[in-house]
Design a protein around this motif. Structure first.
Motif, PDB file in Angstrom:
ATOM      1  N   GLU A   1       5.947  -2.372   1.602  1.00  0.00           N
ATOM      2  CA  GLU A   1       5.309  -1.935   0.371  1.00  0.00           C
ATOM      3  C   GLU A   1       3.813  -2.216   0.404  1.00  0.00           C
ATOM      4  O   GLU A   1       3.021  -1.433  -0.096  1.00  0.00           O
ATOM      5  CB  GLU A   1       5.960  -2.613  -0.834  1.00  0.00           C
ATOM      6  CG  GLU A   1       7.357  -2.116  -1.116  1.00  0.00           C
ATOM      7  CD  GLU A   1       8.045  -2.864  -2.248  1.00  0.00           C
ATOM      8  OE1 GLU A   1       7.423  -3.760  -2.857  1.00  0.00           O
ATOM      9  OE2 GLU A   1       9.200  -2.550  -2.526  1.00  0.00           O
ATOM     10  N   THR A   5       0.772   0.457   0.036  1.00  0.00           N
ATOM     11  CA  THR A   5      -0.303   0.248  -0.937  1.00  0.00           C
ATOM     12  C   THR A   5      -1.663   0.352  -0.256  1.00  0.00           C
ATOM     13  O   THR A   5      -2.563   1.032  -0.749  1.00  0.00           O
ATOM     14  CB  THR A   5      -0.165  -1.140  -1.610  1.00  0.00           C
ATOM     15  OG1 THR A   5       1.083  -1.191  -2.274  1.00  0.00           O
ATOM     16  CG2 THR A   5      -1.276  -1.378  -2.613  1.00  0.00           C
ATOM     17  N   ASN A   8      -2.428   3.939   0.715  1.00  0.00           N
ATOM     18  CA  ASN A   8      -2.744   4.726  -0.485  1.00  0.00           C
ATOM     19  C   ASN A   8      -4.128   4.403  -1.049  1.00  0.00           C
ATOM     20  O   ASN A   8      -4.739   5.227  -1.716  1.00  0.00           O
ATOM     21  CB  ASN A   8      -1.685   4.523  -1.564  1.00  0.00           C
ATOM     22  CG  ASN A   8      -0.380   5.187  -1.203  1.00  0.00           C
ATOM     23  OD1 ASN A   8      -0.344   6.136  -0.424  1.00  0.00           O
ATOM     24  ND2 ASN A   8       0.710   4.677  -1.737  1.00  0.00           N
ATOM     25  N   VAL A  19      -6.945  -5.784   0.335  1.00  0.00           N
ATOM     26  CA  VAL A  19      -6.407  -5.195  -0.884  1.00  0.00           C
ATOM     27  C   VAL A  19      -6.370  -6.286  -1.940  1.00  0.00           C
ATOM     28  O   VAL A  19      -5.945  -7.412  -1.676  1.00  0.00           O
ATOM     29  CB  VAL A  19      -4.991  -4.611  -0.652  1.00  0.00           C
ATOM     30  CG1 VAL A  19      -4.395  -4.097  -1.948  1.00  0.00           C
ATOM     31  CG2 VAL A  19      -5.032  -3.511   0.398  1.00  0.00           C
ATOM     32  N   TYR A  21      -4.854  -7.884  -5.201  1.00  0.00           N
ATOM     33  CA  TYR A  21      -3.607  -7.927  -5.965  1.00  0.00           C
ATOM     34  C   TYR A  21      -3.769  -8.860  -7.154  1.00  0.00           C
ATOM     35  O   TYR A  21      -4.508  -9.841  -7.087  1.00  0.00           O
ATOM     36  CB  TYR A  21      -2.454  -8.461  -5.091  1.00  0.00           C
ATOM     37  CG  TYR A  21      -1.949  -7.485  -4.070  1.00  0.00           C
ATOM     38  CD1 TYR A  21      -0.985  -6.548  -4.401  1.00  0.00           C
ATOM     39  CD2 TYR A  21      -2.430  -7.505  -2.772  1.00  0.00           C
ATOM     40  CE1 TYR A  21      -0.508  -5.654  -3.462  1.00  0.00           C
ATOM     41  CE2 TYR A  21      -1.955  -6.615  -1.826  1.00  0.00           C
ATOM     42  CZ  TYR A  21      -0.996  -5.692  -2.173  1.00  0.00           C
ATOM     43  OH  TYR A  21      -0.531  -4.814  -1.249  1.00  0.00           O
TER      44      TYR A  21
END
Length: 185
Positions: A1, A5, A8, A19, A21
């Motif tokens: 996942e 992410t 994307n 990334v 979070y």
């Protein structure tokens, strides 16, 4: 996942990116709060999707048991830049009157059929109707997993070169120097 992410969000497959979070929580009374942001470094990869062609033709063409994705022929991934994991194709002999479908993976969990019966070009539909061919023959079946489009066309392949009567001119290959099956397998 996390890989999905990152992809994307624009982290290119096969590279390292960060990334952000955070956790969102909502209480029973509807109050929303967010945690602090945590930056996570992710090494992305392209998940390999595999597609198969189960159908009623399998046993009579020595491609396993009819309608079994577990032993159905596998599509070939198109490895040209920009097409990896999107474009797939297969060259295969299909007798007319034998339906077939496309599965992602070796089960029926994700399967596609035609949105229009008997169409040689069109949209793939999740759980759609059987795909078919009008006559016995070798076909090239192409699918675009990104757009869910398919095309079924005569699978014309042949030889060119100084050792053939076609010479080096591909249009001269058909029908005399086209590939065919001399015998099963």
């Amino acid at each position: 996942e996390m890989n999905a992410t990152a992809l994307n969000l624009g982290v290119v497959g096969g590279t390292i990116g960060k990334v952000a979070y955070r956790i969102k929580s909502t209480t029973a009374s509807g109050v929303v709060t967010f945690s602090n942001i945590v930056l996570v470094t992710i090494q992305t990869y392209f998940p390999v999707r595999r597609f198969y062609l189960p159908g009623g033709y399998q046993s009579i063409t020595n491609n396993g048991d009819d309608w079994t994705p577990e032993n159905a022929p596998e599509f070939i991934r198109d490895l040209r830049p920009g097409l990896v994991n999107d474009m797939y194709y297969i060259y295969i002999f299909i007798p007319s009157g034998n339906g077939f479908k496309i599965t992602q993976g070796r089960s029926w969990n994700i399967n596609f059929g035609s949105s229009v019966d008997g169409s040689m070009v069109g949209d793939l539909k999740a759980g759609g109707g059987d795909l078919t061919v009008p006559t016995d023959g070798y076909y090239r079946i192409s699918i675009n997993a990104a757009t869910l489009k398919y095309e079924i066309r005569e699978g014309r392949m042949g030889f060119v070169g100084g050792a053939t009567g076609a010479g080096w001119n591909p249009p001269n290959v058909f029908p005399t120097y086209a590939l065919g099956a001399a015998a099963t397998n």
